[in-house]
Design an enzyme around this catalytic site. Structure first.
Site, PDB file in Angstrom:
ATOM      1  N   GLY A  36       5.439  56.523  18.623  1.00  0.00           N
ATOM      2  CA  GLY A  36       6.511  55.569  18.368  1.00  0.00           C
ATOM      3  C   GLY A  36       7.159  55.774  17.024  1.00  0.00           C
ATOM      4  N   ARG A  37       6.662  55.042  16.032  1.00  0.00           N
ATOM      5  CA  ARG A  37       7.327  54.966  14.732  1.00  0.00           C
ATOM      6  C   ARG A  37       7.595  56.296  14.027  1.00  0.00           C
ATOM      7  NH1 ARG A  37       3.266  50.240  13.290  1.00  0.00           N
ATOM      8  NH2 ARG A  37       2.131  51.500  14.804  1.00  0.00           N
ATOM      9  N   THR A  73       0.119  40.229  43.990  1.00  0.00           N
ATOM     10  CA  THR A  73       1.169  40.165  42.968  1.00  0.00           C
ATOM     11  C   THR A  73       1.334  41.513  42.259  1.00  0.00           C
ATOM     12  OG1 THR A  73       0.735  37.825  42.651  1.00  0.00           O
ATOM     13  CG2 THR A  73       1.856  38.948  40.851  1.00  0.00           C
ATOM     14  N   THR A 114      -7.855  48.728  22.536  1.00  0.00           N
ATOM     15  CA  THR A 114      -8.453  49.200  21.270  1.00  0.00           C
ATOM     16  C   THR A 114      -8.495  48.098  20.221  1.00  0.00           C
ATOM     17  OG1 THR A 114      -6.284  50.144  20.857  1.00  0.00           O
ATOM     18  CG2 THR A 114      -8.023  51.676  21.447  1.00  0.00           C
ATOM     19  N   LYS A 118       9.014  55.225  26.515  1.00  0.00           N
ATOM     20  CA  LYS A 118       8.141  54.119  26.945  1.00  0.00           C
ATOM     21  C   LYS A 118       8.822  52.784  26.684  1.00  0.00           C
ATOM     22  CE  LYS A 118       4.230  52.600  24.704  1.00  0.00           C
ATOM     23  NZ  LYS A 118       3.895  51.162  24.728  1.00  0.00           N
ATOM     24  N   ASP A 170       5.405  50.259  30.501  1.00  0.00           N
ATOM     25  CA  ASP A 170       4.068  49.859  30.029  1.00  0.00           C
ATOM     26  C   ASP A 170       3.964  48.337  30.006  1.00  0.00           C
ATOM     27  OD1 ASP A 170       1.526  49.975  28.974  1.00  0.00           O
ATOM     28  OD2 ASP A 170       2.209  50.293  26.917  1.00  0.00           O
ATOM     29  N   LEU A 171       3.829  47.743  31.200  1.00  0.00           N
ATOM     30  CA  LEU A 171       3.749  46.281  31.294  1.00  0.00           C
ATOM     31  C   LEU A 171       2.321  45.799  31.538  1.00  0.00           C
ATOM     32  CD1 LEU A 171       7.055  45.493  33.244  1.00  0.00           C
ATOM     33  CD2 LEU A 171       6.652  45.586  30.779  1.00  0.00           C
ATOM     34  N   LYS A 172       1.391  46.722  31.690  1.00  0.00           N
ATOM     35  CA  LYS A 172      -0.047  46.400  31.803  1.00  0.00           C
ATOM     36  C   LYS A 172      -0.293  45.241  32.781  1.00  0.00           C
ATOM     37  CE  LYS A 172      -1.345  48.086  27.204  1.00  0.00           C
ATOM     38  NZ  LYS A 172      -0.034  48.465  26.626  1.00  0.00           N
ATOM     39  N   ASP A 187       9.411  50.673  20.717  1.00  0.00           N
ATOM     40  CA  ASP A 187       8.961  49.347  20.274  1.00  0.00           C
ATOM     41  C   ASP A 187       9.942  48.799  19.249  1.00  0.00           C
ATOM     42  OD1 ASP A 187       6.573  49.575  21.776  1.00  0.00           O
ATOM     43  OD2 ASP A 187       5.697  50.787  20.175  1.00  0.00           O
ATOM     44  N   GLN A 217      -2.163  52.004  12.818  1.00  0.00           N
ATOM     45  CA  GLN A 217      -3.140  52.733  13.631  1.00  0.00           C
ATOM     46  C   GLN A 217      -4.345  53.056  12.754  1.00  0.00           C
ATOM     47  OE1 GLN A 217      -2.948  53.025  16.740  1.00  0.00           O
ATOM     48  NE2 GLN A 217      -0.842  53.321  17.438  1.00  0.00           N
ATOM     49  N   ASP A 221      -3.241  40.822  37.604  1.00  0.00           N
ATOM     50  CA  ASP A 221      -3.014  39.582  38.366  1.00  0.00           C
ATOM     51  C   ASP A 221      -3.727  39.725  39.706  1.00  0.00           C
ATOM     52  OD1 ASP A 221      -1.788  37.146  39.337  1.00  0.00           O
ATOM     53  OD2 ASP A 221      -0.145  37.499  37.944  1.00  0.00           O
ATOM     54  N   ILE A 222      -3.491  38.811  40.629  1.00  0.00           N
ATOM     55  CA  ILE A 222      -4.122  38.950  41.944  1.00  0.00           C
ATOM     56  C   ILE A 222      -3.538  40.185  42.636  1.00  0.00           C
ATOM     57  CG2 ILE A 222      -4.638  36.489  42.210  1.00  0.00           C
ATOM     58  CD1 ILE A 222      -2.178  36.309  44.072  1.00  0.00           C
ATOM     59  N   PRO A 223      -4.324  40.797  43.546  1.00  0.00           N
ATOM     60  CA  PRO A 223      -3.896  42.064  44.147  1.00  0.00           C
ATOM     61  C   PRO A 223      -2.484  42.029  44.730  1.00  0.00           C
ATOM     62  CG  PRO A 223      -6.181  41.636  44.709  1.00  0.00           C
ATOM     63  CD  PRO A 223      -5.696  40.416  43.969  1.00  0.00           C
TER      64      PRO A 223
HETATM   65  O1  C5P Z   1       4.408  53.547  16.598  1.00  0.00           O
HETATM   66  P1  C5P Z   1       3.179  54.081  17.245  1.00  0.00           P
HETATM   67  O2  C5P Z   1       3.178  55.582  17.386  1.00  0.00           O
HETATM   68  O3  C5P Z   1       1.914  53.575  16.590  1.00  0.00           O
HETATM   69  O4  C5P Z   1       3.231  53.493  18.722  1.00  0.00           O
HETATM   70  C1  C5P Z   1       2.183  53.690  19.623  1.00  0.00           C
HETATM   71  C2  C5P Z   1       2.467  53.002  20.916  1.00  0.00           C
HETATM   72  O5  C5P Z   1       1.294  53.054  21.728  1.00  0.00           O
HETATM   73  C3  C5P Z   1       2.815  51.526  20.796  1.00  0.00           C
HETATM   74  O6  C5P Z   1       3.721  51.234  21.855  1.00  0.00           O
HETATM   75  C4  C5P Z   1       1.501  50.831  21.028  1.00  0.00           C
HETATM   76  O7  C5P Z   1       1.652  49.550  21.570  1.00  0.00           O
HETATM   77  C5  C5P Z   1       0.841  51.752  22.028  1.00  0.00           C
HETATM   78  N1  C5P Z   1      -0.623  51.691  22.039  1.00  0.00           N
HETATM   79  C6  C5P Z   1      -1.390  51.920  20.916  1.00  0.00           C
HETATM   80  N2  C5P Z   1      -2.747  51.869  20.981  1.00  0.00           N
HETATM   81  C7  C5P Z   1      -3.328  51.594  22.132  1.00  0.00           C
HETATM   82  C8  C5P Z   1      -2.580  51.358  23.266  1.00  0.00           C
HETATM   83  C9  C5P Z   1      -1.201  51.408  23.189  1.00  0.00           C
HETATM   84  O8  C5P Z   1      -0.865  52.210  19.856  1.00  0.00           O
HETATM   85  N3  C5P Z   1      -4.635  51.586  22.166  1.00  0.00           N
END
Ligand code: C5P
Length: 240
Positions: free
Chosen positions: A220-221, A72, A123, A36, A63-65, A14, A200, A68-70
């Site tokens: 991530g971070r 697509t 979430t 990711k 991770d593009l989530k 990210d 988080q 859309d319509i089936p």
């Molecule tokens: O930096 P961090 O460890 O918080 O990154 C977590 C990754 O998981 C991010 O890409 C975030 O968008 C994703 N994510 C999340 N919580 C969710 C779904 C996805 O933190 N419920």
């Protein structure tokens, strides 16, 4: 659970531009983690960057989530399979016809097909928002209901918080792939829960998340913003 293979850590790229993403890929090792690519990085850098990361040996969670319509979503999933990604996401709230079409499309792909992972309830949605959208029942009940719906449509699993993992493992069985963000290593400094939780709200350590039934951990971070990302990853792996 034979198809859930190491590496179990997925590093979320990210806030990266292309050079930062490639730099992180150089510092990390595809033997020890996957990567990711989300909406921001993909919108900036596109499939070419995904290809370059794959050329370095990484398997990519795209991770593009999709929602859309089936037709697509099915075409987008096929395009992702052709790009060679290892895992991709779509919204379960897109409905059964959409998920079935996605599954059918990637089943028609000749080659290693990506894992299809459903997003149940974001979430960021609280109980009030869930009611306003028009869903009856609690967030937790909806997560389980939607995860079962995803399994029925042939999806390989869902993303979930580590706190939902045990409940979903029981409801959906061992074949369901649980992909879990919100993971923070136990070792470092800032909060009483261990490392810095950033934004988080509810975090779990990698060990606890795996013990709760998660198959893959999205981190991530704690890795990408570490002074030494490779060392941060090694420390997490040592804890496992
Ligand atoms: O930096 P961090 O460890 O918080 O990154 C977590 C990754 O998981 C991010 O890409 C975030 O968008 C994703 N994510 C999340 N919580 C969710 C779904 C996805 O933190 N419920």
């Amino acid at each position: 659970m034979s198809h859930f293979r190491e590496p179990y850590i997925i590093v979320a790229l990210d806030g990266c531009d292309e050079s930062r993403a490639l730099n992180l890929a150089e510092q990390l090792n595809p033997q020890y983690c996957r990567l990711k690519v989300g909406k921001e990085l993909f919108t900036r850098c596109g499939p070419q960057l995904v290809q370059r990361l794959q050329d370095k040996g990484y398997s990519i969670f795209l991770d593009l989530k999709y929602h859309d319509i089936p037709n697509t979503v099915a075409s987008a999933c096929l395009a992702a399979a052709e790009l060679g990604v290892w895992m991709l996401t779509l919204h379960v709230l897109g409905g059964m016809n959409m998920m079935l079409a996605a599954r059918e499309a990637i089943d028609g792909y000749i080659g290693q097909r990506p894992l299809l992972i459903g997003v149940t309830i974001l979430t960021s949605h609280n109980e009030l928002e869930i009611k306003k959208i028009g869903l009856a029942d609690t967030a937790a009940a909806n997560v389980t209901r939607l995860a079962l719906m995803a399994a029925e449509c042939g999806l390989d699993g869902v993303t979930c918080s580590a706190r939902e993992a045990a409940q979903l493992r029981t409801a959906c069985g061992d074949a369901c792939c649980l992909v879990t963000p919100g993971v923070r290593p136990a070792n470092s400094v800032v909060s009483s829960q261990g490392s810095k939780p950033d934004d988080q709200q509810r975090v779990m350590t990698p060990q606890a998340a795996l013990a709760a039934g998660s198959n893959y951990l999205v981190i991530g971070r704690p890795i990408t913003q570490a002074i030494d990302p490779a060392q941060a990853l090694t420390t997490i792996l040592e804890q496992l």
